[in-house]
Motif scaffolding. Structure first.
Motif, mmCIF file in Angstrom:
data_model
loop_
_atom_site.group_PDB
_atom_site.id
_atom_site.type_symbol
_atom_site.label_atom_id
_atom_site.label_comp_id
_atom_site.label_asym_id
_atom_site.label_seq_id
_atom_site.Cartn_x
_atom_site.Cartn_y
_atom_site.Cartn_z
ATOM 1 N N SER A 119 1.237 32.566 55.977
ATOM 2 C CA SER A 119 -0.410 32.938 55.758
ATOM 3 C C SER A 119 0.186 34.458 55.898
ATOM 4 N N GLU A 120 0.848 35.103 55.738
ATOM 5 C CA GLU A 120 1.331 36.065 55.182
ATOM 6 C C GLU A 120 0.916 36.874 53.398
ATOM 7 N N GLU A 121 1.703 35.343 53.297
ATOM 8 C CA GLU A 121 1.208 35.890 51.781
ATOM 9 C C GLU A 121 -0.333 35.489 51.162
ATOM 10 N N LEU A 122 -0.707 34.811 51.451
ATOM 11 C CA LEU A 122 -1.880 33.733 51.557
ATOM 12 C C LEU A 122 -2.915 35.023 51.502
ATOM 13 N N ASP A 123 -2.873 35.613 52.941
ATOM 14 C CA ASP A 123 -3.351 36.574 53.629
ATOM 15 C C ASP A 123 -3.816 37.841 52.555
ATOM 16 N N LEU A 124 -1.905 38.079 51.752
ATOM 17 C CA LEU A 124 -2.374 39.103 50.791
ATOM 18 C C LEU A 124 -2.824 38.419 49.461
ATOM 19 N N LEU A 125 -2.693 37.321 48.983
ATOM 20 C CA LEU A 125 -3.688 37.098 47.730
ATOM 21 C C LEU A 125 -4.603 36.540 47.775
ATOM 22 N N ASN A 126 -5.282 36.534 49.318
ATOM 23 C CA ASN A 126 -6.926 36.693 49.353
ATOM 24 C C ASN A 126 -7.778 37.971 49.777
ATOM 25 N N GLU A 127 -6.683 38.858 50.081
ATOM 26 C CA GLU A 127 -7.481 40.630 50.209
ATOM 27 C C GLU A 127 -7.194 41.048 48.948
ATOM 28 N N LEU A 128 -6.690 40.524 47.356
ATOM 29 C CA LEU A 128 -7.027 40.875 46.376
ATOM 30 C C LEU A 128 -8.046 40.136 46.132
ATOM 31 N N ASN A 129 -8.418 39.045 46.022
ATOM 32 C CA ASN A 129 -8.968 37.925 45.887
ATOM 33 C C ASN A 129 -9.425 36.878 46.215
ATOM 34 N N ASP A 130 -11.030 36.966 47.015
ATOM 35 C CA ASP A 130 -11.134 35.843 48.008
ATOM 36 C C ASP A 130 -11.488 34.805 46.921
ATOM 37 N N LYS A 131 -12.243 34.770 45.719
ATOM 38 C CA LYS A 131 -12.849 33.897 45.038
ATOM 39 C C LYS A 131 -11.812 32.579 44.694
ATOM 40 N N VAL A 132 -10.007 32.133 44.953
ATOM 41 C CA VAL A 132 -9.242 32.032 44.677
ATOM 42 C C VAL A 132 -8.540 31.328 45.525
ATOM 43 N N GLU A 133 -8.499 29.361 45.688
ATOM 44 C CA GLU A 133 -8.556 29.224 46.540
ATOM 45 C C GLU A 133 -7.062 28.353 46.766
ATOM 46 N N PHE A 134 -5.877 28.567 46.577
ATOM 47 C CA PHE A 134 -4.410 28.369 46.551
ATOM 48 C C PHE A 134 -4.433 26.833 47.920
ATOM 49 N N THR A 135 -4.526 26.152 47.119
ATOM 50 C CA THR A 135 -3.479 24.693 48.098
ATOM 51 C C THR A 135 -2.468 23.964 47.180
ATOM 52 N N THR A 136 -1.825 23.084 48.320
ATOM 53 C CA THR A 136 -1.017 22.214 48.150
ATOM 54 C C THR A 136 -1.403 20.443 47.958
ATOM 55 N N PRO A 137 -0.330 19.920 48.143
ATOM 56 C CA PRO A 137 -1.278 18.396 47.497
ATOM 57 C C PRO A 137 -1.474 17.824 49.408
ATOM 58 N N THR A 138 -0.297 18.054 50.023
ATOM 59 C CA THR A 138 -0.736 18.029 51.297
ATOM 60 C C THR A 138 -2.069 18.282 51.925
ATOM 61 N N GLU A 139 -2.322 19.722 51.386
ATOM 62 C CA GLU A 139 -3.778 20.265 52.407
ATOM 63 C C GLU A 139 -5.303 19.838 51.203
ATOM 64 N N LEU A 140 -4.542 18.899 50.095
ATOM 65 C CA LEU A 140 -5.622 18.694 49.067
ATOM 66 C C LEU A 140 -7.142 17.611 49.998
ATOM 67 N N PRO A 141 -6.773 16.876 50.862
ATOM 68 C CA PRO A 141 -7.259 16.105 51.901
ATOM 69 C C PRO A 141 -8.086 17.148 52.493
ATOM 70 N N LEU A 142 -8.286 17.507 52.719
ATOM 71 C CA LEU A 142 -9.042 18.558 53.567
ATOM 72 C C LEU A 142 -9.942 18.760 53.095
ATOM 73 N N LEU A 143 -10.345 19.134 51.154
ATOM 74 C CA LEU A 143 -10.737 19.234 50.482
ATOM 75 C C LEU A 143 -11.809 18.787 49.777
#
Length: 144
Positions: A119-143
């Motif tokens: 979450s700390e890495e994702l928070d940093l990336l989203n802090e710089l640009n919240d229009k980019v969503e990063f996801t993995t194969p295990t998280e794809l069903p949530l989308l």
């Protein structure tokens, strides 16, 4: 710390080439180049075959991972502008923002291999640009 090494690493990462760090440092260093992260490292001990094997393995890993991620995204019907066969980092976000990779407009979905970033890495990336969503194969069903 050598300029040509720093340039080589940045160019390889900008062009999405596999990178392997061959470490021959004996006593430490004052500053590690920050863009040497997120890649495998190996210690130099007169082992060129082992280093070549690791480099070739990285090439195959990236090719295979990209194909698998594209297939998984397709299976879930998810359209991603960008599939990264490695974990994303700030350099990728900079290239996305400049329109050098992925689409040029709007929101971006970036799929990368498991495990998910912390979450700390994702928070940093989203802090710089919240229009980019990063996801993995295990998280794809949530989308879907």
């Amino acid at each position: 710390t050598r300029e040509w090494c720093r340039i080589e690493i940045l160019e390889a990462k900008r062009n999405h080439c596999p990178v392997v760090i061959v470490n021959a440092i004996k006593k430490g260093e004052n500053r590690a180049f920050p863009y040497m992260g997120n890649v495998p490292t190996i210690r130099w001990s007169n082992n060129p075959e082992e280093i070549a094997d690791l480099a070739l393995l990285q090439i195959l890993y990236r090719l295979h991972t990209r194909l698998v991620l594209e297939k998984v995204a397709s299976t879930y019907g998810v359209v991603s502008e960008l599939v990264l066969p490695y974990h994303p980092e700030l350099l990728d976000l900079a290239q996305i923002q400049k329109g050098l990779i992925g689409g040029k407009d709007g929101n971006h979905l970036v799929i990368y291999p498991d495990p998910p970033l912390g979450s700390e890495e994702l928070d940093l990336l989203n802090e710089l640009n919240d229009k980019v969503e990063f996801t993995t194969p295990t998280e794809l069903p949530l989308l879907v």
